[in-house]
Design a protein around this motif. Structure first.
Motif, PDB file in Angstrom:
ATOM      1  N   VAL A 194       0.841  -1.201   0.000  1.00  0.00           N
ATOM      2  CA  VAL A 194       0.000   0.000   0.000  1.00  0.00           C
ATOM      3  C   VAL A 194       0.877   1.254   0.000  1.00  0.00           C
ATOM      4  O   VAL A 194       0.612   2.228  -0.712  1.00  0.00           O
ATOM      5  N   TRP A 195       1.945   1.231   0.782  1.00  0.00           N
ATOM      6  CA  TRP A 195       2.855   2.372   0.873  1.00  0.00           C
ATOM      7  C   TRP A 195       3.555   2.638  -0.458  1.00  0.00           C
ATOM      8  O   TRP A 195       3.696   3.790  -0.878  1.00  0.00           O
ATOM      9  N   GLN A 196       3.976   1.586  -1.132  1.00  0.00           N
ATOM     10  CA  GLN A 196       4.760   1.737  -2.356  1.00  0.00           C
ATOM     11  C   GLN A 196       3.907   2.122  -3.554  1.00  0.00           C
ATOM     12  O   GLN A 196       4.388   2.753  -4.498  1.00  0.00           O
ATOM     13  N   SER A 197       2.649   1.739  -3.550  1.00  0.00           N
ATOM     14  CA  SER A 197       1.791   1.980  -4.711  1.00  0.00           C
ATOM     15  C   SER A 197       1.145   3.364  -4.620  1.00  0.00           C
ATOM     16  O   SER A 197       0.462   3.690  -3.650  1.00  0.00           O
ATOM     17  N   LEU A 198       1.352   4.161  -5.649  1.00  0.00           N
ATOM     18  CA  LEU A 198       0.729   5.477  -5.703  1.00  0.00           C
ATOM     19  C   LEU A 198      -0.718   5.382  -6.175  1.00  0.00           C
ATOM     20  O   LEU A 198      -1.525   6.279  -5.924  1.00  0.00           O
ATOM     21  N   THR A 199      -1.040   4.315  -6.879  1.00  0.00           N
ATOM     22  CA  THR A 199      -2.422   4.058  -7.322  1.00  0.00           C
ATOM     23  C   THR A 199      -2.771   2.624  -6.938  1.00  0.00           C
ATOM     24  O   THR A 199      -2.675   1.711  -7.758  1.00  0.00           O
ATOM     25  N   PRO A 200      -3.138   2.387  -5.692  1.00  0.00           N
ATOM     26  CA  PRO A 200      -3.384   1.030  -5.194  1.00  0.00           C
ATOM     27  C   PRO A 200      -4.623   0.375  -5.817  1.00  0.00           C
ATOM     28  O   PRO A 200      -5.750   0.532  -5.346  1.00  0.00           O
ATOM     29  N   ASN A 201      -4.413  -0.353  -6.918  1.00  0.00           N
ATOM     30  CA  ASN A 201      -5.515  -1.012  -7.610  1.00  0.00           C
ATOM     31  C   ASN A 201      -6.116  -2.120  -6.750  1.00  0.00           C
ATOM     32  O   ASN A 201      -5.401  -2.865  -6.088  1.00  0.00           O
ATOM     33  N   ASP A 202      -7.429  -2.227  -6.799  1.00  0.00           N
ATOM     34  CA  ASP A 202      -8.163  -3.287  -6.082  1.00  0.00           C
ATOM     35  C   ASP A 202      -7.904  -3.255  -4.585  1.00  0.00           C
ATOM     36  O   ASP A 202      -8.079  -4.264  -3.897  1.00  0.00           O
ATOM     37  N   TRP A 203      -7.511  -2.114  -4.046  1.00  0.00           N
ATOM     38  CA  TRP A 203      -7.102  -2.069  -2.647  1.00  0.00           C
ATOM     39  C   TRP A 203      -8.206  -2.540  -1.707  1.00  0.00           C
ATOM     40  O   TRP A 203      -7.978  -3.330  -0.796  1.00  0.00           O
ATOM     41  N   GLY A 204      -9.432  -2.033  -1.902  1.00  0.00           N
ATOM     42  CA  GLY A 204     -10.500  -2.345  -0.966  1.00  0.00           C
ATOM     43  C   GLY A 204     -10.795  -3.829  -0.888  1.00  0.00           C
ATOM     44  O   GLY A 204     -11.012  -4.380   0.204  1.00  0.00           O
ATOM     45  N   LEU A 205     -10.792  -4.514  -2.039  1.00  0.00           N
ATOM     46  CA  LEU A 205     -11.065  -5.950  -2.040  1.00  0.00           C
ATOM     47  C   LEU A 205      -9.918  -6.713  -1.384  1.00  0.00           C
ATOM     48  O   LEU A 205     -10.149  -7.654  -0.614  1.00  0.00           O
ATOM     49  N   ARG A 206      -8.691  -6.323  -1.658  1.00  0.00           N
ATOM     50  CA  ARG A 206      -7.534  -6.984  -1.037  1.00  0.00           C
ATOM     51  C   ARG A 206      -7.550  -6.784   0.482  1.00  0.00           C
ATOM     52  O   ARG A 206      -7.184  -7.674   1.248  1.00  0.00           O
ATOM     53  N   TYR A 207      -7.967  -5.612   0.900  1.00  0.00           N
ATOM     54  CA  TYR A 207      -8.073  -5.308   2.327  1.00  0.00           C
ATOM     55  C   TYR A 207      -9.057  -6.258   3.011  1.00  0.00           C
ATOM     56  O   TYR A 207      -8.775  -6.829   4.062  1.00  0.00           O
ATOM     57  N   LEU A 208     -10.210  -6.435   2.402  1.00  0.00           N
ATOM     58  CA  LEU A 208     -11.222  -7.316   2.977  1.00  0.00           C
ATOM     59  C   LEU A 208     -10.783  -8.774   2.966  1.00  0.00           C
ATOM     60  O   LEU A 208     -11.037  -9.516   3.917  1.00  0.00           O
ATOM     61  N   LYS A 209     -10.113  -9.182   1.910  1.00  0.00           N
ATOM     62  CA  LYS A 209      -9.633 -10.565   1.845  1.00  0.00           C
ATOM     63  C   LYS A 209      -8.606 -10.833   2.942  1.00  0.00           C
ATOM     64  O   LYS A 209      -8.596 -11.909   3.544  1.00  0.00           O
ATOM     65  N   LEU A 210      -7.730  -9.870   3.193  1.00  0.00           N
ATOM     66  CA  LEU A 210      -6.746 -10.043   4.261  1.00  0.00           C
ATOM     67  C   LEU A 210      -7.437 -10.180   5.610  1.00  0.00           C
ATOM     68  O   LEU A 210      -7.083 -11.044   6.419  1.00  0.00           O
ATOM     69  N   ARG A 211      -8.427  -9.354   5.863  1.00  0.00           N
ATOM     70  CA  ARG A 211      -9.094  -9.317   7.164  1.00  0.00           C
ATOM     71  C   ARG A 211     -10.096 -10.450   7.362  1.00  0.00           C
ATOM     72  O   ARG A 211     -10.507 -10.712   8.492  1.00  0.00           O
ATOM     73  N   ILE A 212     -10.469 -11.121   6.268  1.00  0.00           N
ATOM     74  CA  ILE A 212     -11.465 -12.189   6.397  1.00  0.00           C
ATOM     75  C   ILE A 212     -10.916 -13.516   5.872  1.00  0.00           C
ATOM     76  O   ILE A 212     -10.631 -14.421   6.664  1.00  0.00           O
ATOM     77  N   SER A 213     -10.729 -13.651   4.571  1.00  0.00           N
ATOM     78  CA  SER A 213     -10.328 -14.944   4.000  1.00  0.00           C
ATOM     79  C   SER A 213      -8.991 -15.424   4.534  1.00  0.00           C
ATOM     80  O   SER A 213      -8.857 -16.572   4.992  1.00  0.00           O
ATOM     81  N   ARG A 214      -7.993 -14.559   4.461  1.00  0.00           N
ATOM     82  CA  ARG A 214      -6.659 -14.984   4.890  1.00  0.00           C
ATOM     83  C   ARG A 214      -6.601 -15.181   6.403  1.00  0.00           C
ATOM     84  O   ARG A 214      -5.915 -16.085   6.885  1.00  0.00           O
ATOM     85  N   LYS A 215      -7.299 -14.360   7.138  1.00  0.00           N
ATOM     86  CA  LYS A 215      -7.323 -14.527   8.592  1.00  0.00           C
ATOM     87  C   LYS A 215      -7.991 -15.854   8.963  1.00  0.00           C
ATOM     88  O   LYS A 215      -7.533 -16.568   9.863  1.00  0.00           O
ATOM     89  N   LEU A 216      -9.070 -16.199   8.276  1.00  0.00           N
ATOM     90  CA  LEU A 216      -9.756 -17.455   8.552  1.00  0.00           C
ATOM     91  C   LEU A 216      -8.877 -18.658   8.229  1.00  0.00           C
ATOM     92  O   LEU A 216      -8.901 -19.666   8.943  1.00  0.00           O
ATOM     93  N   THR A 217      -8.100 -18.573   7.167  1.00  0.00           N
ATOM     94  CA  THR A 217      -7.183 -19.663   6.844  1.00  0.00           C
ATOM     95  C   THR A 217      -6.127 -19.811   7.929  1.00  0.00           C
ATOM     96  O   THR A 217      -5.772 -20.927   8.328  1.00  0.00           O
ATOM     97  N   PHE A 218      -5.632 -18.696   8.433  1.00  0.00           N
ATOM     98  CA  PHE A 218      -4.643 -18.725   9.509  1.00  0.00           C
ATOM     99  C   PHE A 218      -5.209 -19.383  10.759  1.00  0.00           C
ATOM    100  O   PHE A 218      -4.611 -20.305  11.330  1.00  0.00           O
ATOM    101  N   VAL A 219      -6.384 -18.943  11.194  1.00  0.00           N
ATOM    102  CA  VAL A 219      -6.930 -19.497  12.435  1.00  0.00           C
ATOM    103  C   VAL A 219      -7.376 -20.941  12.240  1.00  0.00           C
ATOM    104  O   VAL A 219      -7.354 -21.737  13.190  1.00  0.00           O
ATOM    105  N   ALA A 220      -7.764 -21.314  11.028  1.00  0.00           N
ATOM    106  CA  ALA A 220      -8.104 -22.712  10.757  1.00  0.00           C
ATOM    107  C   ALA A 220      -6.888 -23.608  10.936  1.00  0.00           C
ATOM    108  O   ALA A 220      -6.997 -24.739  11.436  1.00  0.00           O
ATOM    109  N   THR A 221      -5.727 -23.104  10.548  1.00  0.00           N
ATOM    110  CA  THR A 221      -4.494 -23.863  10.739  1.00  0.00           C
ATOM    111  C   THR A 221      -4.146 -23.959  12.218  1.00  0.00           C
ATOM    112  O   THR A 221      -3.718 -25.015  12.701  1.00  0.00           O
TER     113      THR A 221
END
Length: 342
Positions: A194-221
Motif C-alpha cells: 500500500v505504501w509503495q503503490s501510488l495508485t493502489p488497484n483493487d485495494w478495498g477488495l484486497r483489504y477485505l480478503k486479508l481481514r477475512i479470508s486470509r485470517k480465517l485460513t490462519f486461524v483454521a491452521t
C-alpha cells in the motif's frame, strides 16, 4: 461442502448456502482440471501442479484466480517439460476464462519440493519460499498427481515435527511458529505494498480478503495444530497430513464444534465466525459488490462506500468473535495464551 462444515452448521443451527455453492463449484473445477491435465500431460514425470487460493479452499467464484505452482519432486530429464506444464496451465486458464496468477511472482512458477522442505528459516528462506511452503500446506490441492502432494505434506510436516514439540503430544511449536511468521509477514507486506503503490488497484477488495479470508485460513491452521494437543492422536504426523490434505481450511475450523460441545459461549463465537464467512462468500460471488470494493482507496477509516463499509464492519465483528473463541474458551484459551503470546 465438507462434512465437518455440514456437521457444524447443523449443530450451530445455521445455513451456509453460499459456502455450499462455492464448495460444489470448486470441487467440480478441481475434478475437471485433473481430467484436463492428466489428458494433456500424463503422469509419472516427477512434476505436479498444485493450486492454492479460493479454488483450493473450496471457496471459488467465477472471478477467482488460478494460482498454480509446478512442483518438482525429482530431477526431470527433459527440461522442456517445465514449459509444457506452464503452457498447459495457461491454456486451462484460457479455456475456463480464469484469471492467471498475479504479478507478484509467487505463483505461475516451477519450484522444487526439496528446497521448500529443507530451507526453513535463515536467509535462504525468502518471503517467496515461506509463502509457497505454508500455502501449499494450508490450502494446496493437487490437480495432477495427488499422491505427490500428499508426499510433500508428509515430508514437510515430518521436518517440522523433527524440530520438536513443546512436550510429547503437545502442539507442534516449530510448525506453529512458521505459520504465525507467515501470517505476520503477509500483514506487513500488505502495508508495504500500500505504501509503495501510488495508485493502489483493487485495494478495498484486497483489504477485505486479508481481514477475512486470509485470517480465517490462519486461524483454521491454528485449530488443526491445537487439535493435536486436544485430541492426542496416536500418530501426530498422519493426523496433520490428513488435516491439511483432506480438510479445507474453513472445515478445519468448523471441527471445533465437537471439541467445544459443552461451551455455549464458545459455540456462539464459532457460529458468528461461520456466519461472517458465509456472508463474505456471498459478497465475493456478487460482481457489483466486488467492483465497488475494488474502487475504494485507503485509508479504510475514511471510506464512504456503503458496500465496503458494511463488509469492513463485519470483519471487525469477525475479529471480536475470533478473540472470544480463542482466548475466552476454557478449552482453547490456555493453548492460545501459551503458544500465541510468548
Amino acid at each position: 461442502m465438507h462434512e465437518a462444515l455440514t456437521h457444524a452448521s447443523d449443530r450451530l443451527g445455521i445455513e451456509l448456502p453460499a459456502l455450499s455453492q462455492a464448495s460444489d463449484f470448486s470441487t467440480t473445477e478441481i475434478q475437471e482440471a485433473r481430467q484436463f491435465f492428466m489428458s494433456r500431460l500424463g503422469e509419472n514425470h516427477g512434476l505436479d501442479i498444485v493450486v492454492c487460493g479460493s479454488m483450493a479452499r473450496r471457496e471459488m467464484s467465477t472471478a477467482s484466480d488460478f494460482d498454480f505452482l509446478v512442483v518438482g519432486h525429482s530431477l526431470v530429464e527433459d527440461a522442456t517439460r517445465f514449459r509444457s506444464f506452464r503452457a498447459a496451465c495457461e491454456d486451462w486458464c484460457d479455456e475456463r476464462a480464469l484469471k492467471p496468477p498475479g504479478s507478484t511472482g509467487i505463483f505461475g512458477r516451477v519450484v522444487a519440493a526439496t528446497e521448500l522442505v529443507d530451507q526453513i528459516g535463515l536467509d535462504s528462506d525468502t518471503n517467496a519460499s515461506l509463502t509457497r511452503r505454508i500455502l501449499m500446506l494450508e490450502e494446496g490441492v493437487s490437480v495432477l498427481e495427488p499422491h505427490l502432494h500428499r508426499k510433500f505434506a508428509k515430508v514437510a510436516i515430518g521436518r517440522y515435527l523433527h524440530g520438536g514439540q513443546s512436550e510429547p503430544g503437545g502442539t507442534p511449536r516449530f510448525l506453529l511458529n512458521d505459520v504465525v511468521r507467515y501470517w505476520r509477514t503477509i500483514a506487513v507486506d500488505y502495508q508495504a505494498k500500500v505504501w509503495q503503490s501510488l495508485t493502489p488497484n483493487d485495494w478495498g477488495l484486497r483489504y477485505l480478503k486479508l481481514r477475512i479470508s486470509r485470517k480465517l485460513t490462519f486461524v483454521a491452521t491454528l485449530a488443526s495444530l491445537f487439535l493435536v494437543e486436544l485430541r492426542r492422536p496416536e500418530d501426530s504426523r498422519t493426523f496433520l497430513v490428513d488435516q491439511f490434505v483432506e480438510v479445507p481450511a474453513l472445515a478445519r475450523l468448523a471441527q471445533l464444534s465437537d471439541d467445544l460441545a459443552d461451551e455455549d459461549q464458545s459455540l456462539a463465537y464459532l457460529r458468528e465466525v461461520l456466519v461472517v464467512a458465509e456472508e463474505f462468500s456471498e459478497f465475493l460471488a456478487d460482481d457489483d459488490r466486488r467492483t465497488a470494493a475494488k474502487e475504494v482507496l485507503p485509508p479504510a477509516r475514511e471510506a464512504t462506500d456503503e458496500v465496503f463499509s458494511a463488509m469492513r464492519e463485519r470483519s471487525i465483528q469477525l475479529q471480536q468473535a475470533l478473540e472470544g473463541l480463542f482466548f475466552e474458551s476454557p478449552t482453547l484459551g490456555p493453548l492460545s495464551r501459551k503458544y500465541l503470546s510468548f
